[in-house]
Design a protein around this motif. Structure first.
Motif, PDB file in Angstrom:
ATOM      1  N   SER A 208      20.269  16.831  17.105  1.00 35.57           N
ATOM      2  CA  SER A 208      21.076  15.981  17.975  1.00 35.57           C
ATOM      3  C   SER A 208      20.296  14.804  18.554  1.00 35.57           C
ATOM      4  O   SER A 208      20.845  14.038  19.351  1.00 35.57           O
ATOM      5  CB  SER A 208      21.652  16.821  19.126  1.00 35.57           C
ATOM      6  N   GLY A 209      19.043  14.652  18.180  1.00 35.85           N
ATOM      7  CA  GLY A 209      18.238  13.560  18.709  1.00 35.85           C
ATOM      8  C   GLY A 209      16.875  14.054  19.152  1.00 35.85           C
ATOM      9  O   GLY A 209      16.592  15.258  19.138  1.00 35.85           O
ATOM     10  N   ASP A 210      16.031  13.125  19.572  1.00 35.57           N
ATOM     11  CA  ASP A 210      14.657  13.481  19.925  1.00 35.57           C
ATOM     12  C   ASP A 210      14.569  14.097  21.323  1.00 35.57           C
ATOM     13  O   ASP A 210      15.397  13.840  22.200  1.00 35.57           O
ATOM     14  CB  ASP A 210      13.763  12.235  19.878  1.00 35.57           C
ATOM     15  N   LEU A 211      13.519  14.892  21.492  1.00 35.20           N
ATOM     16  CA  LEU A 211      13.230  15.540  22.762  1.00 35.20           C
ATOM     17  C   LEU A 211      11.821  15.161  23.183  1.00 35.20           C
ATOM     18  O   LEU A 211      10.881  15.274  22.391  1.00 35.20           O
ATOM     19  CB  LEU A 211      13.327  17.060  22.607  1.00 35.20           C
ATOM     20  N   ALA A 212      11.663  14.652  24.400  1.00 33.70           N
ATOM     21  CA  ALA A 212      10.330  14.354  24.934  1.00 33.70           C
ATOM     22  C   ALA A 212       9.746  15.614  25.554  1.00 33.70           C
ATOM     23  O   ALA A 212      10.442  16.360  26.251  1.00 33.70           O
ATOM     24  CB  ALA A 212      10.409  13.246  25.983  1.00 33.70           C
ATOM     25  N   PHE A 213       8.462  15.836  25.308  1.00 38.09           N
ATOM     26  CA  PHE A 213       7.777  17.043  25.759  1.00 38.09           C
ATOM     27  C   PHE A 213       6.484  16.636  26.449  1.00 38.09           C
ATOM     28  O   PHE A 213       5.717  15.816  25.921  1.00 38.09           O
ATOM     29  CB  PHE A 213       7.484  17.935  24.553  1.00 38.09           C
ATOM     30  N   PHE A 214       6.239  17.184  27.631  1.00 39.06           N
ATOM     31  CA  PHE A 214       5.022  16.929  28.390  1.00 39.06           C
ATOM     32  C   PHE A 214       4.408  18.271  28.780  1.00 39.06           C
ATOM     33  O   PHE A 214       5.107  19.187  29.204  1.00 39.06           O
ATOM     34  CB  PHE A 214       5.320  16.157  29.680  1.00 39.06           C
ATOM     35  N   LEU A 215       3.082  18.363  28.656  1.00 37.01           N
ATOM     36  CA  LEU A 215       2.360  19.555  29.079  1.00 37.01           C
ATOM     37  C   LEU A 215       1.028  19.104  29.650  1.00 37.01           C
ATOM     38  O   LEU A 215       0.327  18.298  29.029  1.00 37.01           O
ATOM     39  CB  LEU A 215       2.132  20.494  27.890  1.00 37.01           C
ATOM     40  N   TYR A 216       0.696  19.583  30.852  1.00 33.20           N
ATOM     41  CA  TYR A 216      -0.581  19.161  31.438  1.00 33.20           C
ATOM     42  C   TYR A 216      -1.187  20.273  32.272  1.00 33.20           C
ATOM     43  O   TYR A 216      -0.500  21.147  32.789  1.00 33.20           O
ATOM     44  CB  TYR A 216      -0.419  17.883  32.264  1.00 33.20           C
ATOM     45  N   ARG A 217      -2.514  20.201  32.363  1.00 34.05           N
ATOM     46  CA  ARG A 217      -3.260  21.178  33.134  1.00 34.05           C
ATOM     47  C   ARG A 217      -3.358  20.722  34.588  1.00 34.05           C
ATOM     48  O   ARG A 217      -3.682  19.561  34.865  1.00 34.05           O
ATOM     49  CB  ARG A 217      -4.671  21.347  32.560  1.00 34.05           C
TER      50      ARG A 217
END
Length: 382
Positions: A208-217
């Protein structure tokens, strides 16, 4: 029996479906006004594949599959510096799909067999020998034979039935966020990820489209509120300030996002998953967080719990004990792998990023060399 389930994510609708099939009357209450579309892609693996097959939803899961076969690590200019084969981690029949798609498919399978109440939440629980009196934040009080908390890491059911300090909720040193950003729809493209020390930002394709993903310590944030979206946007902006590649563009999308998932990566442990006529399912009782097949475990646990309750409907405590004994064998190994997975996806240092990239480049070569050395020759020399 009349059962209340708190939470309409993955475990709640799966349990509602199976309890209704066994003849229970089921009500599902969900705090959110509707189903969430954000959330990182999830896998349906192992025992959950069998659960989905018996529910008749496997074809729909395959239709919603991301189809992504690779994770490409890119530098600040978008050039691929290393790549992992994601398909190698899935066995035949297993599937990766957006969490929102999985939750929607499970809800649609259960909604004709159970009552769903959105935009409300449990306020109080009062147990006696025969049942549980429940008050709600908005709806009228009701009485149920059993209550199931499938309401996630920040479970209200767990706090009310077990007490605020009954669970060991351990922050694992990470925060995660996702939001849909539209763009090119369609499965089969690589996930693109850019790392800086302690930070990972990615774009994950979905049908259905792109997904933005963020992961940080980051250490546990004082005053963190898992419901405060404006706080989440501010924390993301601070964490990814100065990060290159597409991070500035994606942060701008976050600022205007109407559906942003943001939370601590945490682990939940409890000595028991039930208290009287109340029992916990999924992340509410045994959160394995971002890297632990949480959706798979929630689906498998729901089917196990429903089967045990159907076996001894007159003795729910015995059913709860059998469910917990069986399901802990699946959960506990998953809770031990979080640190290793985090070091792969979000290395803490530049040296760690370089080592990860080198390892992903070398591993396929080693595999091909091993295969060549161990394979017999096509024909023996004459």
């Amino acid at each position: 029996m009349n059962v209340l389930i708190s939470g309409a994510g993955v475990g709640g609708p799966t349990l509602a479906y199976w309890l209704a099939r066994h003849g229970f009357r089921v009500t599902v209450v969900e705090r959110a006004a509707d189903l969430r579309s954000s959330g990182n892609p999830v896998d349906v693996r192992g025992p959950a594949v069998d659960v989905a097959a018996r529910m008749g939803v496997l074809p729909r899961l395959y239709e919603a599959a991301t189809g992504n076969t690779g994770l490409s690590f890119v530098d600040g200019d978008g050039r691929t510096v290393a790549r992992m084969d994601l398909a190698a981690g899935l066995r035949a029949g297993e599937v990766e799909l957006p969490r929102g798609a999985l939750a929607s498919i499970l809800y649609e399978s259960a909604r004709d067999h159970a009552e769903f109440v959105f935009g409300d939440s449990i306020a109080t629980l009062t147990q006696d020998a025969g049942g549980v009196d429940v008050t709600f934040e908005r709806g009228a009080p009701r009485r149920f034979d059993l209550v199931v908390g499938a309401d996630g890491l920040h479970s209200v059911t767990r706090r009310l039935a077990f007490g605020p300090d009954a669970a060991e909720v351990r922050h694992m040193g990470l925060y995660v966020a996702t939001t849909p950003i539209g763009g090119q729809a369609g499965p089969g493209r690589d996930v693109l990820m850019h790392n800086t020390p302690g930070r990972a930002v990615a774009v994950s394709p979905t049908p259905s489209g792109d997904l933005a993903f963020f992961l940080y310590r980051a250490p546990q944030q004082s005053g963190f509120d898992h419901r405060d979206t404006e706080q989440h946007k501010r924390l993301l902006g601070e964490a990814f300030a100065g990060v290159g590649w597409r991070a500035p563009e994606l942060l701008e999308r976050v600022r205007t996002a109407g559906d942003l998932y943001f939370d601590s990566v945490s682990r939940v442990r409890l000595p028991r998953w039930s208290s009287g006529r109340v029992v916990l399912l999924g992340d509410a009782g045994s959160c394995v967080s971002l890297f632990g097949d949480g959706s798979t475990l929630a689906m498998a646990g729901a089917a196990t719990l429903a089967g045990e309750l159907a076996a001894t409907p007159g003795d729910p405590r015995a059913a709860f004990e059998r469910y917990e004994q069986a399901h802990r064998r699946l959960v506990e190994p998953k809770q031990r792998g979080i640190a290793q997975a985090a070091s792969l996806i979000v290395p803490a240092t530049r040296a760690g990023i370089a080592a990860r990239d080198l390892a992903t480049r070398v591993a396929p070569l080693v595999t091909r060399l091993r295969h060549r050395l161990l394979s017999p020759p096509a024909a023996l020399p004459s």
